[in-house]
Design a protein around this motif. Structure first.
Motif, PDB file in Angstrom:
ATOM      1  N   VAL A  26       0.846  -1.202   0.000  1.00 46.63           N
ATOM      2  CA  VAL A  26       0.000   0.000   0.000  1.00 46.63           C
ATOM      3  C   VAL A  26       0.881   1.253   0.000  1.00 46.63           C
ATOM      4  O   VAL A  26       0.628   2.206  -0.741  1.00 46.63           O
ATOM      5  CB  VAL A  26      -0.985  -0.013   1.188  1.00 46.63           C
ATOM      6  N   SER A  31      -2.818  -0.700  -5.663  1.00 51.80           N
ATOM      7  CA  SER A  31      -4.247  -0.684  -5.397  1.00 51.80           C
ATOM      8  C   SER A  31      -4.693  -2.084  -4.976  1.00 51.80           C
ATOM      9  O   SER A  31      -4.822  -2.982  -5.790  1.00 51.80           O
ATOM     10  CB  SER A  31      -4.993  -0.251  -6.658  1.00 51.80           C
ATOM     11  N   LEU A  35      -6.680   2.296   1.316  1.00 55.90           N
ATOM     12  CA  LEU A  35      -6.191   3.650   1.070  1.00 55.90           C
ATOM     13  C   LEU A  35      -5.003   3.942   1.970  1.00 55.90           C
ATOM     14  O   LEU A  35      -4.752   3.216   2.939  1.00 55.90           O
ATOM     15  CB  LEU A  35      -7.316   4.663   1.320  1.00 55.90           C
ATOM     16  N   ALA A  36      -4.288   5.005   1.651  1.00 55.83           N
ATOM     17  CA  ALA A  36      -3.164   5.433   2.486  1.00 55.83           C
ATOM     18  C   ALA A  36      -3.665   5.638   3.913  1.00 55.83           C
ATOM     19  O   ALA A  36      -4.826   5.981   4.135  1.00 55.83           O
ATOM     20  CB  ALA A  36      -2.563   6.721   1.930  1.00 55.83           C
ATOM     21  N   CYS A 153     -10.943   1.347  -9.554  1.00 57.83           N
ATOM     22  CA  CYS A 153     -10.429   1.411  -8.186  1.00 57.83           C
ATOM     23  C   CYS A 153      -9.552   2.645  -8.009  1.00 57.83           C
ATOM     24  O   CYS A 153      -9.076   3.232  -8.966  1.00 57.83           O
ATOM     25  CB  CYS A 153      -9.643   0.153  -7.843  1.00 57.83           C
ATOM     26  N   SER A 154      -9.373   2.971  -6.769  1.00 61.25           N
ATOM     27  CA  SER A 154      -8.551   4.115  -6.410  1.00 61.25           C
ATOM     28  C   SER A 154      -7.203   3.616  -5.912  1.00 61.25           C
ATOM     29  O   SER A 154      -7.112   2.599  -5.233  1.00 61.25           O
ATOM     30  CB  SER A 154      -9.248   4.905  -5.304  1.00 61.25           C
ATOM     31  N   THR A 155      -6.148   4.342  -6.245  1.00 65.31           N
ATOM     32  CA  THR A 155      -4.846   4.054  -5.662  1.00 65.31           C
ATOM     33  C   THR A 155      -4.922   4.432  -4.180  1.00 65.31           C
ATOM     34  O   THR A 155      -5.862   5.128  -3.768  1.00 65.31           O
ATOM     35  CB  THR A 155      -3.737   4.873  -6.341  1.00 65.31           C
ATOM     36  N   PRO A 156      -3.955   4.028  -3.380  1.00 71.35           N
ATOM     37  CA  PRO A 156      -3.983   4.419  -1.968  1.00 71.35           C
ATOM     38  C   PRO A 156      -4.059   5.938  -1.757  1.00 71.35           C
ATOM     39  O   PRO A 156      -4.589   6.400  -0.755  1.00 71.35           O
ATOM     40  CB  PRO A 156      -2.669   3.841  -1.417  1.00 71.35           C
ATOM     41  N   ASN A 157      -3.564   6.703  -2.729  1.00 66.52           N
ATOM     42  CA  ASN A 157      -3.583   8.163  -2.604  1.00 66.52           C
ATOM     43  C   ASN A 157      -4.794   8.817  -3.247  1.00 66.52           C
ATOM     44  O   ASN A 157      -4.843  10.035  -3.382  1.00 66.52           O
ATOM     45  CB  ASN A 157      -2.292   8.751  -3.171  1.00 66.52           C
ATOM     46  N   GLY A 158      -5.761   8.018  -3.685  1.00 67.24           N
ATOM     47  CA  GLY A 158      -7.022   8.570  -4.161  1.00 67.24           C
ATOM     48  C   GLY A 158      -7.129   8.855  -5.643  1.00 67.24           C
ATOM     49  O   GLY A 158      -8.053   9.533  -6.073  1.00 67.24           O
ATOM     50  N   HIS A 159      -6.225   8.322  -6.460  1.00 66.28           N
ATOM     51  CA  HIS A 159      -6.294   8.527  -7.908  1.00 66.28           C
ATOM     52  C   HIS A 159      -7.030   7.346  -8.543  1.00 66.28           C
ATOM     53  O   HIS A 159      -6.652   6.195  -8.343  1.00 66.28           O
ATOM     54  CB  HIS A 159      -4.888   8.648  -8.504  1.00 66.28           C
ATOM     55  N   TRP A 160      -8.080   7.648  -9.305  1.00 68.85           N
ATOM     56  CA  TRP A 160      -8.880   6.584  -9.912  1.00 68.85           C
ATOM     57  C   TRP A 160      -8.155   5.991 -11.108  1.00 68.85           C
ATOM     58  O   TRP A 160      -7.605   6.700 -11.934  1.00 68.85           O
ATOM     59  CB  TRP A 160     -10.254   7.123 -10.314  1.00 68.85           C
TER      60      TRP A 160
END
Length: 177
Positions: A26, A31, A35-36, A153-160
């Motif tokens: 993470v 992903s 999330l972070a 899905c979103s990356t841990p930093n919130g980017h789709w």
């Protein structure tokens, strides 16, 4: 390196190492459904859930060890639907960032396929972030890319990101006429 199937009791003994693997992935931006800011409560909840599923026989957890330390893991989620007893989903392939590019991912994938065969699961599938290095790994292992789901899905930093869907047929239950 040793790859072994962990039973529920073994998971309890190495839960801290499993948590470390997940935190590492993470933190590296993978992903994996988290999330972070992943905290100890979330980690404990997740791995306790995996432990319960392994105990019930609905999930398989394989771990790669080097000198007694977990360096990777992968899971097989065994479909429980009556019409899906031939398939399993590969989930959460984790290799610690300090151990990548040493064949551990390939070894885990091969071990998961052997395990699936022993459980009479002839169809494996997975989803991964489109463009991720995992796509190279599964492509080289003979998996077929079906396509992408946008903004899945979103990356841990919130980017789709889009997810890529892959499958591999280990054996077919259909017999020619």
């Amino acid at each position: 390196m040793i790859i072994r199937r962990l039973d529920a009791r073994a998971i309890g003994k190495v839960r801290t190492q499993l948590a470390t693997l997940l935190l590492d992935a993470v933190a590296d931006g993978h992903s994996l459904g988290f999330l972070a800011g992943l905290d100890d409560v979330q980690l404990e909840t997740y791995w306790c859930g995996v432990e319960r599923e392994v105990a019930r026989g609905t999930r398989v957890l394989l771990a790669a060890e080097r000198t007694g330390v977990l360096v990777g893991s992968v899971q097989l989620d065994l479909c429980q639907k009556p019409n899906g007893s031939n398939r399993a989903e590969l989930q959460k392939m984790l290799v610690h960032c300090t151990m990548r590019r040493r064949g551990i991912g390939s070894a885990l994938l091969e071990a998961a396929e052997i395990e699936a065969l022993s459980l009479r699961r002839g169809l494996l599938f997975l989803e991964t972030e489109a463009g991720a290095t995992a796509e190279q790994l599964v492509g080289k292992a003979g998996y077929v890319r079906v396509g992408e789901l946008p903004e899945y899905c979103s990356t841990p930093n919130g980017h789709w990101r889009a997810a890529a869907i892959w499958y591999k047929t280990l054996f077919s239950r259909v017999r020619p006429c």
